[in-house]
Design a protein around this motif. Structure first.
Motif, short mmCIF file in Angstrom:
data_model
loop_
_atom_site.label_atom_id
_atom_site.label_comp_id
_atom_site.label_asym_id
_atom_site.label_seq_id
_atom_site.Cartn_x
_atom_site.Cartn_y
_atom_site.Cartn_z
N THR A 116 0.83 -1.21 0.00
CA THR A 116 0.00 0.00 0.00
C THR A 116 0.86 1.25 0.00
O THR A 116 0.61 2.20 -0.76
N ALA A 162 -5.38 -1.12 0.37
CA ALA A 162 -4.54 -1.46 -0.78
C ALA A 162 -5.37 -1.57 -2.06
O ALA A 162 -4.96 -1.08 -3.13
N THR A 172 -6.33 1.85 -3.16
CA THR A 172 -5.18 2.57 -3.72
C THR A 172 -4.89 2.11 -5.15
O THR A 172 -4.61 2.94 -6.04
N ALA A 191 -2.52 4.33 6.22
CA ALA A 191 -1.76 3.09 6.43
C ALA A 191 -1.11 3.08 7.81
O ALA A 191 -1.09 2.05 8.49
#
Length: 321
Positions: free
Chosen positions: A42, A158, A161, A212
């Protein structure tokens, strides 16, 4: 729909299902490895979201990562966890806008030096505040959030993203960023608002990195600046993105998986030589794989699939024939 597209879709669905169900079949150590892999995938993808197309090498990753962790440490016991994550995202956004407006006119080595200094500045400010205002160096985090919940939250981040990176790469802003990365003078003469475009992607990247850090904060019972503002996080993120290919959609994630496992092994077996090995690996990637391993593999595949041209016969051979 072609068979190749259908096969790729089925394979992607199978991988996603395996990743979602992985915590149900792993022990504590395996789940910890998966959290680290998904977390760095990520971070690397978020870093490449801005730095990949613009070629702006940022070392401020750990500044936003640490801020996210500290927001959870400060607000974790007073607000619901969802609101804490929203607060962390807003803090990351605010800092990114202030920093971006002040520094995105820099380029090259000046931007690299500034972002490295920014990470150290944030660490020192947090340390000063903790010692002089709160009277302690760190904070305890007691939240009813286990490794499985952390993993699933990171996996969702993730996926989001990657989806954002895919969308940006096929949008006008993605094309504008590539033009900026190739030549800012040409971009300016093409009518691109350079500052606004760079600021938008820098802020989006910073918010993801902050989230994150906030999501992973409950992994540490105790946090302090030396833990969450460790500069190694910035360098590892950079190396992973460069290895996979910062300008490729799957490149940063592909670089994060093998390098995280390698770094875990090196730090466990060579703790005193780990920084030296890290520096040598960074130099090797820059010189041997400047465009990433995916671009290198594609180049080899293209060369293997291109038929060799027959050497033209010499004049004497044609006469003999």
């Amino acid at each position: 729909m072609s068979l190749r597209t259908l096969g790729a879709g089925i394979a992607l669905a199978a991988v996603c299902a395996a990743l979602v169900l992985a915590p149900l079949h792993l022990d504590a150590y395996g789940l910890g490895l998966m959290i680290g892999i998904v977390g760095y995938a990520t971070l690397a993808t978020a870093w490449a979201l801005f730095s990949g197309p613009t070629r702006y090498v940022s070392l401020a990753t750990v500044a936003f990562f640490g801020l996210g962790a500290y927001v959870v440490a400060v607000l974790g016991e007073t607000l619901p966890h969802a609101l804490v994550l929203v607060a962390a995202a807003l803090v990351g956004l605010a800092v990114a806008l202030v920093v971006g407006l002040a520094t995105l006119r820099l380029a090259g080595v000046y931007f690299v030096i500034f972002t490295f200094g920014l990470a150290e500045l944030v660490r020192q400010l947090v340390t000063w505040y903790e010692i002089n205002v709160t009277g302690t160096l760190g904070r305890y985090i007691f939240l009813p959030i286990g490794p499985k919940e952390i993993y699933w939250q990171l996996l969702a981040l993730a996926a989001g993203t990657l989806l954002l990176s895919w969308r940006v790469g096929r949008n006008r802003i993605g094309l504008a960023l590539k033009v900026i990365g190739d030549d800012e003078v040409v971009a300016a003469h093409s009518g691109i608002d350079i500052i606004r475009t760079k600021l938008a992607l820098f802020a989006a990247s910073a918010v993801i990195i902050t989230l994150a850090g906030a999501i992973q904060a409950p992994r540490w019972t105790y946090v302090e600046p030396s833990i969450v503002f460790n500069p190694t996080i910035s360098f590892l993120t950079l190396i992973m993105a460069l290895l996979g290919g910062a300008r490729r959609l799957w490149g940063p994630a592909c670089g994060a998986v093998p390098l995280f496992l390698l770094f875990e092994w090196l730090s466990a077996n060579f703790p005193n030589h780990y920084p030296i090995i890290l520096g040598l690996l960074f130099i090797a990637i820059v010189f041997l794989l400047p465009n990433g391993v995916l671009a290198f593999a594609e180049d080899l595949w293209r060369r293997a699939g291109t038929p060799r041209r027959r050497r033209p016969a010499a004049r004497g051979e044609e006469t003999a024939r």
